[in-house]
Motif scaffolding. Structure first.
Motif, short mmCIF file in Angstrom:
data_model
loop_
_atom_site.label_atom_id
_atom_site.label_comp_id
_atom_site.label_asym_id
_atom_site.label_seq_id
_atom_site.Cartn_x
_atom_site.Cartn_y
_atom_site.Cartn_z
N VAL A 74 0.85 -1.19 0.00
CA VAL A 74 0.00 0.00 0.00
C VAL A 74 0.88 1.25 0.00
O VAL A 74 1.77 1.39 0.85
CB VAL A 74 -0.92 0.03 1.24
CG1 VAL A 74 -1.87 1.23 1.18
CG2 VAL A 74 -1.71 -1.27 1.37
N GLN A 116 2.03 4.89 0.84
CA GLN A 116 1.84 5.66 2.06
C GLN A 116 0.86 6.81 1.88
O GLN A 116 0.33 7.33 2.86
CB GLN A 116 3.19 6.19 2.54
CG GLN A 116 4.15 5.08 2.95
CD GLN A 116 5.56 5.57 3.20
OE1 GLN A 116 5.88 6.74 2.95
NE2 GLN A 116 6.43 4.69 3.68
N HIS A 150 -4.04 3.20 3.81
CA HIS A 150 -2.80 3.04 4.58
C HIS A 150 -3.02 3.36 6.06
O HIS A 150 -2.47 2.70 6.94
CB HIS A 150 -1.72 3.94 3.99
CG HIS A 150 -0.36 3.75 4.58
ND1 HIS A 150 0.05 4.43 5.73
CD2 HIS A 150 0.68 2.97 4.21
CE1 HIS A 150 1.29 4.08 6.02
NE2 HIS A 150 1.69 3.19 5.13
N ASP A 197 -2.34 0.70 9.14
CA ASP A 197 -1.42 0.97 10.24
C ASP A 197 -2.11 0.90 11.59
O ASP A 197 -1.52 0.45 12.58
CB ASP A 197 -0.79 2.36 10.07
CG ASP A 197 0.47 2.31 9.22
OD1 ASP A 197 0.87 1.21 8.79
OD2 ASP A 197 1.06 3.38 8.98
N ARG A 222 5.13 -5.19 9.06
CA ARG A 222 5.01 -4.02 8.18
C ARG A 222 6.40 -3.47 7.94
O ARG A 222 7.20 -3.33 8.86
CB ARG A 222 4.14 -2.95 8.81
CG ARG A 222 4.18 -1.59 8.10
CD ARG A 222 3.53 -0.54 8.97
NE ARG A 222 3.66 0.79 8.42
CZ ARG A 222 4.73 1.57 8.56
NH1 ARG A 222 5.80 1.13 9.22
NH2 ARG A 222 4.74 2.79 8.03
N THR A 281 8.59 -0.59 5.11
CA THR A 281 8.63 0.26 3.93
C THR A 281 9.60 -0.31 2.91
O THR A 281 10.69 -0.76 3.27
CB THR A 281 9.06 1.69 4.32
OG1 THR A 281 8.11 2.24 5.24
CG2 THR A 281 9.14 2.59 3.09
N HIS A 328 5.86 2.48 -1.14
CA HIS A 328 4.94 1.43 -0.70
C HIS A 328 5.37 0.90 0.66
O HIS A 328 6.56 0.77 0.93
CB HIS A 328 4.94 0.25 -1.69
CG HIS A 328 4.09 0.45 -2.89
ND1 HIS A 328 4.59 0.83 -4.11
CD2 HIS A 328 2.74 0.33 -3.07
CE1 HIS A 328 3.62 0.92 -5.00
NE2 HIS A 328 2.48 0.62 -4.39
N ASP A 329 4.39 0.56 1.47
CA ASP A 329 4.64 -0.24 2.66
C ASP A 329 4.14 -1.65 2.38
O ASP A 329 3.08 -1.84 1.76
CB ASP A 329 3.92 0.32 3.89
CG ASP A 329 4.66 1.49 4.50
OD1 ASP A 329 5.82 1.72 4.11
OD2 ASP A 329 4.08 2.19 5.35
#
Length: 220
Positions: A112, A114, A119, A123, A185, A187, A208-209
Motif C-alpha cells: 500500500v 503511504q 494506509h 497501520d 510491516r 517500507t 509502498h509499505d
C-alpha cells in the motif's frame, strides 16, 4: 468457539493440479480452510486443516472449492484490500500481492502506498481482509482502485454490501475472503530496488509499505 481437525483430501480430476488450490469439503456447516498449498503435477492428495466456526451464520450445503492461478489472481483479476471496523473502514483495489508460508503460518502479503487513505487503516488496525470477486464486479473494482475514500463515499457509489469478517470487514459480493491478522510491516526502500523499477514506480510518488498478515480464516 472453533473446533479444529485435520486429514487429507482427494483433488478432483477436473481441477488443474499445477495451480494453487484451496479446498474445503463441508457437511452443512460453516468451514474455513487456512490451506495454501502448491500441488505438483500428478499429486492427487494434500494435507489440510480446517476450522469449524460455530459462530458463522453461513451454512455450506455443498463442497466449496477455490482454484486459482496466483500469478493472475492479483495482477489480472484484482482484489479488494479492506481494513477497519464496520463503524469506519476503507477499501481499495489491489493488483499486487502474494500468498505463501512464513514463520510456519499461511500468509498474505499486500502493498500500500503511504499516500493512500487505506494506509491509515492498515497501520491502525490489527486485521485486514483480501477479497476476490467475479468478473461482474470488474467495473466496481476499477472505480475503487482509482478513487480515494477521502474524496467519495465508496460504499454508496460502489453498490457493494459490507459484512463483518472477524474483527474487520469484507463484502457480501466476494467469492472468497482471506481474513488476515497483521504480523509485519516494512517500507520498501528505493535504495534496495533496481533503478529501472524506481524510475517507473517511485519517481515523484509515495513509497509502498509491505504488510504481511497471517490468514486466520477463509470465507467462501
Amino acid at each position: 468457539m472453533a473446533v479444529h481437525d485435520s486429514g487429507s483430501i482427494r483433488i478432483p480430476e477436473e481441477l488443474p493440479k499445477d495451480r494453487i488450490l484451496l479446498w474445503t469439503e463441508g457437511a452443512s456447516m460453516g468451514l474455513s480452510c487456512p490451506l495454501v498449498s502448491k500441488l505438483p503435477v500428478g499429486q492427487e492428495h494434500c494435507d489440510w486443516t480446517y476450522t469449524v466456526n460455530r459462530e458463522r451464520k453461513t451454512v455450506m450445503d455443498h463442497k466449496v472449492s477455490f482454484a486459482m492461478d496466483i500469478f493472475e489472481q492479483f495482477d489480472k483479476k484484482w482484489a479488494l484490500l479492506t481494513a477497519g471496523s464496520m463503524e469506519k473502514f476503507n477499501t481499495m483495489t489491489i493488483s499486487w500481492g502474494g500468498l505463501g508460508t512464513l514463520w510456519g503460518k499461511p500468509v498474505a502479503t499486500v502493498y500500500v502506498r503511504q499516500s493512500r487513505y487505506t494506509h491509515e487503516f492498515m497501520d491502525n488496525g490489527e486485521y485486514f481482509t483480501v477479497s476476490f470477486y467475479p468478473e461482474s464486479c470488474r467495473k466496481v473494482l476499477s472505480v475503487l482502485g482509482s478513487k480515494s475514500g477521502r474524496e467519495m463515499d465508496k460504499m454508496k457509489d460502489s453498490g457493494l454490501t459490507p459484512e463483518k469478517a472477524g474483527e474487520t470487514v469484507t463484502f457480501h459480493e466476494a467469492e472468497v475472503t482471506l481474513v488476515c491478522r497483521k504480523l509485519f510491516r516494512q517500507t520498501l526502500d528505493p535504495a534496495n530496488i533496481p533503478a529501472d523499477i524506481v524510475k517507473q514506480y517511485y519517481e515523484g510518488q509515495a513509497d509502498h509499505d509491505m504488510y504481511i498478515g497471517e490468514v486466520v480464516d477463509i470465507l467462501c
